[in-house]
Design a protein around this motif. Structure first.
Motif, mmCIF file in Angstrom:
data_model
loop_
_atom_site.group_PDB
_atom_site.id
_atom_site.type_symbol
_atom_site.label_atom_id
_atom_site.label_comp_id
_atom_site.label_asym_id
_atom_site.label_seq_id
_atom_site.Cartn_x
_atom_site.Cartn_y
_atom_site.Cartn_z
ATOM 1 N N VAL A 45 6.760 -3.216 -0.615
ATOM 2 C CA VAL A 45 6.203 -3.385 -1.966
ATOM 3 C C VAL A 45 4.758 -3.877 -1.893
ATOM 4 C CG1 VAL A 45 6.406 -4.770 -4.076
ATOM 5 C CG2 VAL A 45 8.435 -3.691 -3.090
ATOM 6 N N GLU A 46 4.522 -4.842 -1.013
ATOM 7 C CA GLU A 46 3.165 -5.405 -0.836
ATOM 8 C C GLU A 46 2.178 -4.300 -0.443
ATOM 9 O OE1 GLU A 46 2.178 -8.855 1.974
ATOM 10 O OE2 GLU A 46 3.825 -9.598 0.737
ATOM 11 N N ALA A 47 2.574 -3.514 0.577
ATOM 12 C CA ALA A 47 1.694 -2.445 1.078
ATOM 13 C C ALA A 47 1.482 -1.367 0.004
ATOM 14 C CB ALA A 47 2.288 -1.825 2.342
ATOM 15 N N TYR A 48 2.546 -1.051 -0.754
ATOM 16 C CA TYR A 48 2.436 -0.018 -1.781
ATOM 17 C C TYR A 48 1.527 -0.468 -2.928
ATOM 18 C CZ TYR A 48 3.819 3.650 -5.070
ATOM 19 O OH TYR A 48 3.800 4.706 -5.957
ATOM 20 N N LYS A 49 1.622 -1.736 -3.316
ATOM 21 C CA LYS A 49 0.744 -2.262 -4.373
ATOM 22 C C LYS A 49 -0.718 -2.217 -3.933
ATOM 23 C CE LYS A 49 3.901 -5.275 -6.971
ATOM 24 N NZ LYS A 49 4.323 -6.663 -7.236
ATOM 25 N N GLU A 50 -0.932 -2.561 -2.672
ATOM 26 C CA GLU A 50 -2.303 -2.516 -2.128
ATOM 27 C C GLU A 50 -2.809 -1.072 -2.093
ATOM 28 O OE1 GLU A 50 -4.848 -3.989 1.773
ATOM 29 O OE2 GLU A 50 -2.700 -4.433 1.737
ATOM 30 N N TYR A 51 -1.894 -0.132 -1.741
ATOM 31 C CA TYR A 51 -2.226 1.298 -1.707
ATOM 32 C C TYR A 51 -2.666 1.760 -3.100
ATOM 33 C CZ TYR A 51 -1.470 6.356 -1.514
ATOM 34 O OH TYR A 51 -1.639 7.714 -1.606
ATOM 35 N N LYS A 52 -1.890 1.373 -4.137
ATOM 36 C CA LYS A 52 -2.198 1.782 -5.506
ATOM 37 C C LYS A 52 -3.539 1.201 -5.989
ATOM 38 C CE LYS A 52 1.437 2.246 -8.430
ATOM 39 N NZ LYS A 52 2.712 1.917 -9.113
ATOM 40 N N GLU A 53 -3.791 -0.054 -5.592
ATOM 41 C CA GLU A 53 -5.078 -0.691 -5.947
ATOM 42 C C GLU A 53 -6.246 0.098 -5.374
ATOM 43 O OE1 GLU A 53 -5.309 -4.839 -4.781
ATOM 44 O OE2 GLU A 53 -3.445 -5.264 -5.845
ATOM 45 N N ASN A 54 -6.118 0.486 -4.100
ATOM 46 C CA ASN A 54 -7.194 1.227 -3.443
ATOM 47 C C ASN A 54 -7.357 2.628 -4.009
ATOM 48 O OD1 ASN A 54 -8.603 -0.216 -1.000
ATOM 49 N ND2 ASN A 54 -6.480 -0.918 -1.002
ATOM 50 N N LYS A 55 -6.254 3.258 -4.425
ATOM 51 C CA LYS A 55 -6.337 4.571 -5.078
ATOM 52 C C LYS A 55 -7.096 4.443 -6.405
ATOM 53 C CE LYS A 55 -4.286 8.172 -4.138
ATOM 54 N NZ LYS A 55 -4.815 9.387 -3.449
ATOM 55 N N GLN A 56 -6.835 3.344 -7.125
ATOM 56 C CA GLN A 56 -7.526 3.070 -8.379
ATOM 57 C C GLN A 56 -9.011 2.826 -8.135
ATOM 58 O OE1 GLN A 56 -6.063 3.275 -11.568
ATOM 59 N NE2 GLN A 56 -8.236 3.231 -12.114
ATOM 60 N N ASN A 57 -9.314 2.089 -7.061
ATOM 61 C CA ASN A 57 -10.717 1.833 -6.678
ATOM 62 C C ASN A 57 -11.465 3.131 -6.410
ATOM 63 O OD1 ASN A 57 -10.363 -0.894 -6.882
ATOM 64 N ND2 ASN A 57 -10.203 -1.285 -4.674
ATOM 65 N N ILE A 58 -10.787 4.103 -5.782
ATOM 66 C CA ILE A 58 -11.408 5.409 -5.493
ATOM 67 C C ILE A 58 -11.768 6.101 -6.807
ATOM 68 C CG2 ILE A 58 -10.939 7.746 -4.583
ATOM 69 C CD1 ILE A 58 -9.333 6.366 -2.301
ATOM 70 N N GLU A 59 -10.827 6.100 -7.751
ATOM 71 C CA GLU A 59 -11.086 6.727 -9.063
ATOM 72 C C GLU A 59 -12.251 6.048 -9.784
ATOM 73 O OE1 GLU A 59 -7.748 7.316 -11.700
ATOM 74 O OE2 GLU A 59 -6.452 7.909 -10.007
ATOM 75 N N ASP A 60 -12.241 4.714 -9.769
ATOM 76 C CA ASP A 60 -13.307 3.951 -10.430
ATOM 77 C C ASP A 60 -14.665 4.224 -9.801
ATOM 78 O OD1 ASP A 60 -11.297 2.924 -11.979
ATOM 79 O OD2 ASP A 60 -11.240 0.949 -11.000
ATOM 80 N N SER A 61 -14.691 4.283 -8.470
ATOM 81 C CA SER A 61 -15.961 4.526 -7.758
ATOM 82 C C SER A 61 -16.493 5.921 -8.052
ATOM 83 C CB SER A 61 -15.764 4.352 -6.249
ATOM 84 O OG SER A 61 -15.337 3.045 -5.964
#
Length: 357
Positions: A45-61
């Motif tokens: 769960v920890e790794a997946y939440k971090e994965y989703k955060e980084n995917k969101q960061n890519i979209e934002d960037s």
């Protein structure tokens, strides 16, 4: 994979909710079971939440790069985009490993048997050194070690020793140690200075619960005898040692470590249960030859897995072609680097097999 991750996330939230319910808290057995499941899912769960955060960061960037004209802000967005892309790749790999099927025995305690093989007294001396190596490693993990049975020779060697290691994840780390360990050195008894090669075998068996293996006591024959060797006042004065013969398989187990006959009997049954469970696991391994080939040496006991070369101060693990030039620290129990490399190789082999399918 992502469907499974979403399901895991939902289950994790469910568990958190259930654990806060009063009726669950008042049922220790159920509470413990749910706590264990939650602890097992937490890293995923920890790794997946971090994965989703980084995917969101890519979209934002990417959005910022499209909308922003300020060069300084664009550079920042580019940096963040590159970092997040790298992190996403790392986390994808990590999640694949975390989702690999877990060995059901990984959390179990282990029973270890070490036997001197070819090489006479020199093999027995090396068996005693490998026993000490595992004891030191267990101590570094704060695990508990209990000797079950030992057959010593007069010069400090051991023809045979069995012991139990109790601790969190003991089997998950020690399971790769099963097999033939070879030593190359000049024995102290050798006057000509020639290098001898001796071998010992190590067997790592997960401790089996009564639910795993049912033992019919009518199949068991117990003999009692006087314990021998070093010990306290009770040694050689009471018939406290126990020899257990399992009639259907011919397995014979001796336990003489405890002063109480009852405790030795209990230990002997633990070893028998582990041996019978191990035999079942070996049969399953043989039935799944392909699966066994994809694992790193947890199947075949006759496999030569490691060489300890004293003149060159090196240890080589033949399964993963790993050679380390720090034999002394390894013999003192510092084997974590070897175990980590074996786990990584095992995971890589399983991932490759999963990708084939």
């Amino acid at each position: 994979m992502f469907d499974r991750l979403e399901d895991t996330l939902v289950r994790f939230e469910e568990l958190l909710s259930m654990l806060s319910e009063p009726d669950v808290a008042n049922d220790p057995k159920r509470f413990q079971k749910l706590m264990k499941e939650q602890a097992d899912l937490a890293p995923i769960v920890e790794a997946y939440k971090e994965y989703k955060e980084n995917k969101q960061n890519i979209e934002d960037s990417l959005a910022m790069l499209q909308e922003e004209s300020d060069e300084e802000l664009r550079e920042l967005a580019k940096e963040e985009l590159a970092e997040s892309k790298e992190k996403v790749e790392e986390l994808e790999q990590k999640l694949k490993i975390l989702l690999l099927p877990k060995d059901p025995n990984d959390d179990k305690n282990v029973i270890v048997e070490i036997r001197a093989g070819a090489g006479g007294d020199e093999a027995a001396l090396f068996a005693a050194e490998v026993y000490r190596m595992y004891v030191h490693y267990a101590e570094s993990k704060r695990w508990k070690v209990e000797t079950m049975d030992v057959e010593e020779i007069g010069i400090g060697g051991m023809k045979y020793v069995s012991f139990m290691v109790t601790g969190q994840g003991a089997y998950s780390l020690l399971k790769y140690e099963s097999g033939v360990h070879r030593v190359q050195r000049v024995p102290e008894t050798e006057s000509g200075g020639r290098i001898h090669t001796s071998t010992i075998t190590v067997a790592i068996m997960p401790e089996a619960e009564e639910v795993d293996v049912q033992i019919d006591m009518n199949d068991c024959k117990f003999d009692v005898f006087r314990a021998s060797g070093n010990g306290g006042q009770c040694v050689n004065t009471t018939d406290s040692a126990v020899r257990l013969t399992h009639i259907p398989t011919g397995i014979v187990i001796s336990c003489q470590d405890e002063k109480s006959q009852l405790k030795n009997k209990d230990k002997a049954l633990k070893v028998l249960r582990a041996k019978l469970y191990d035999m079942e696991c070996q049969k399953a391994h043989d039935a799944e030859a392909e699966a066994r080939r994809s694992q790193v040496g947890t199947g075949d006991r006759s496999e030569k897995i490691r060489t300890y070369n004293f003149p060159q101060g090196r240890v080589t693990d033949h399964r993963i072609k790993l050679t380390l030039y720090r034999l002394e620290s390894i013999m003192n129990g510092d084997i974590q680097e070897i175990i980590d490399a074996l786990i990584a190789a095992d995971q890589a082999a399983k991932l490759a097999k999963m990708n084939e399918n």
